[in-house]
Design a protein around this motif. Structure first.
Motif, PDB file in Angstrom:
ATOM      1  N   LEU A  11      -3.066  -7.783  -9.115  1.00 30.49           N
ATOM      2  CA  LEU A  11      -2.901  -6.559  -8.342  1.00 30.49           C
ATOM      3  C   LEU A  11      -3.424  -5.384  -9.157  1.00 30.49           C
ATOM      4  O   LEU A  11      -3.074  -5.223 -10.341  1.00 30.49           O
ATOM      5  N   GLN A  13      -4.858  -1.056  -8.728  1.00 29.24           N
ATOM      6  CA  GLN A  13      -5.016   0.110  -7.863  1.00 29.24           C
ATOM      7  C   GLN A  13      -6.490   0.369  -7.584  1.00 29.24           C
ATOM      8  O   GLN A  13      -7.369  -0.015  -8.379  1.00 29.24           O
ATOM      9  N   PRO A  88      -9.803  -1.157  -1.707  1.00 31.45           N
ATOM     10  CA  PRO A  88      -8.885  -2.002  -0.929  1.00 31.45           C
ATOM     11  C   PRO A  88      -9.604  -3.101  -0.157  1.00 31.45           C
ATOM     12  O   PRO A  88      -9.062  -4.206  -0.008  1.00 31.45           O
ATOM     13  N   THR A  91      -9.963  -6.703  -1.490  1.00 37.36           N
ATOM     14  CA  THR A  91      -8.826  -7.623  -1.479  1.00 37.36           C
ATOM     15  C   THR A  91      -9.218  -8.931  -0.808  1.00 37.36           C
ATOM     16  O   THR A  91      -9.687  -8.944   0.334  1.00 37.36           O
ATOM     17  N   THR A 120      -5.820  -8.374  -5.273  1.00 36.23           N
ATOM     18  CA  THR A 120      -5.243  -7.418  -4.340  1.00 36.23           C
ATOM     19  C   THR A 120      -5.466  -6.013  -4.874  1.00 36.23           C
ATOM     20  O   THR A 120      -5.072  -5.711  -6.008  1.00 36.23           O
ATOM     21  N   SER A 122      -4.702  -2.131  -4.195  1.00 32.73           N
ATOM     22  CA  SER A 122      -3.846  -1.224  -3.438  1.00 32.73           C
ATOM     23  C   SER A 122      -4.487   0.160  -3.354  1.00 32.73           C
ATOM     24  O   SER A 122      -5.188   0.595  -4.258  1.00 32.73           O
ATOM     25  N   SER A 123      -4.207   0.831  -2.244  1.00 33.31           N
ATOM     26  CA  SER A 123      -4.802   2.162  -2.035  1.00 33.31           C
ATOM     27  C   SER A 123      -3.927   3.264  -2.593  1.00 33.31           C
ATOM     28  O   SER A 123      -2.795   3.033  -2.984  1.00 33.31           O
TER      29      SER A 123
END
Length: 123
Positions: A11, A13, A88, A91, A120, A122-123
Motif C-alpha cells: 500500500l 499513497q 490510484p 492499483t 494498492t 491510495s488517493s
C-alpha cells in the motif's frame, strides 16, 4: 519445477514509489523476454512493461511510460519494476511473466507466470 515469484507489492499513497521484483527458480530465464502484466479490479489484464532477452529493448504501456522502469539482472535470475509517481489507477495485481520462445525482443507468448503481488495506491 520452474517458478516465478513476485515480491514488493503493498500500500502506498499517490505520488509514492514501489519496486517490484520477480525471482525465477527451477531454470534460468536468461534467454527469454520477460515482463509485467497487471489486472485491476473489474478490468482486463494489461501488459505493463517488457524487456528483451538481451535487456537491450524495453516496452512500456502508454499509461506508465515515464513513470515505470523495467530492468533485469541475469546473474540473479530476476527482473524488477521500479514504479514512481504512482496513481490510484495503478492499483492492481501485478504479474511477472516469461516468454515461451527464446531470444525474442517482445513478450508475445507468455509461457510462465508468477502468482501476482498486489499494489494498492491510495488517493
Amino acid at each position: 519445477q520452474e517458478q516465478l515469484v513476485e515480491s514488493g507489492g503493498g500500500l502506498v499513497q499517490a505520488g509514492g514509489s514501489l519496486r517490484l521484483s520477480c525471482a525465477a527458480s527451477g531454470r534460468t530465464f536468461t534467454d527469454y523476454a520477460m515482463g509485467w502484466f497487471r489486472r485491476a479490479p473489474g478490468k482486463e489484464r494489461e501488459l505493463v512493461a517488457t524487456i528483451s532477452w538481451s535487456g537491450g529493448q524495453t516496452y512500456y504501456a502508454n499509461s506508465v511510460k515515464g513513470r515505470f522502469t523495467i530492468s533485469r539482472d541475469d546473474a540473479k535470475n530476476t527482473i524488477s519494476l521500479q514504479m514512481n509517481s504512482l496513481r490510484p489507477e495503478d492499483t492492481a495485481v501485478y504479474y511477472c511473466a516469461a516468454n515461451s520462445l527464446r531470444h525474442t525482443t517482445v513478450l508475445a507468448s507468455p509461457g510462465a507466470w508468477g502468482q501476482g503481488t498486489l499494489v494498492t495506491v491510495s488517493s
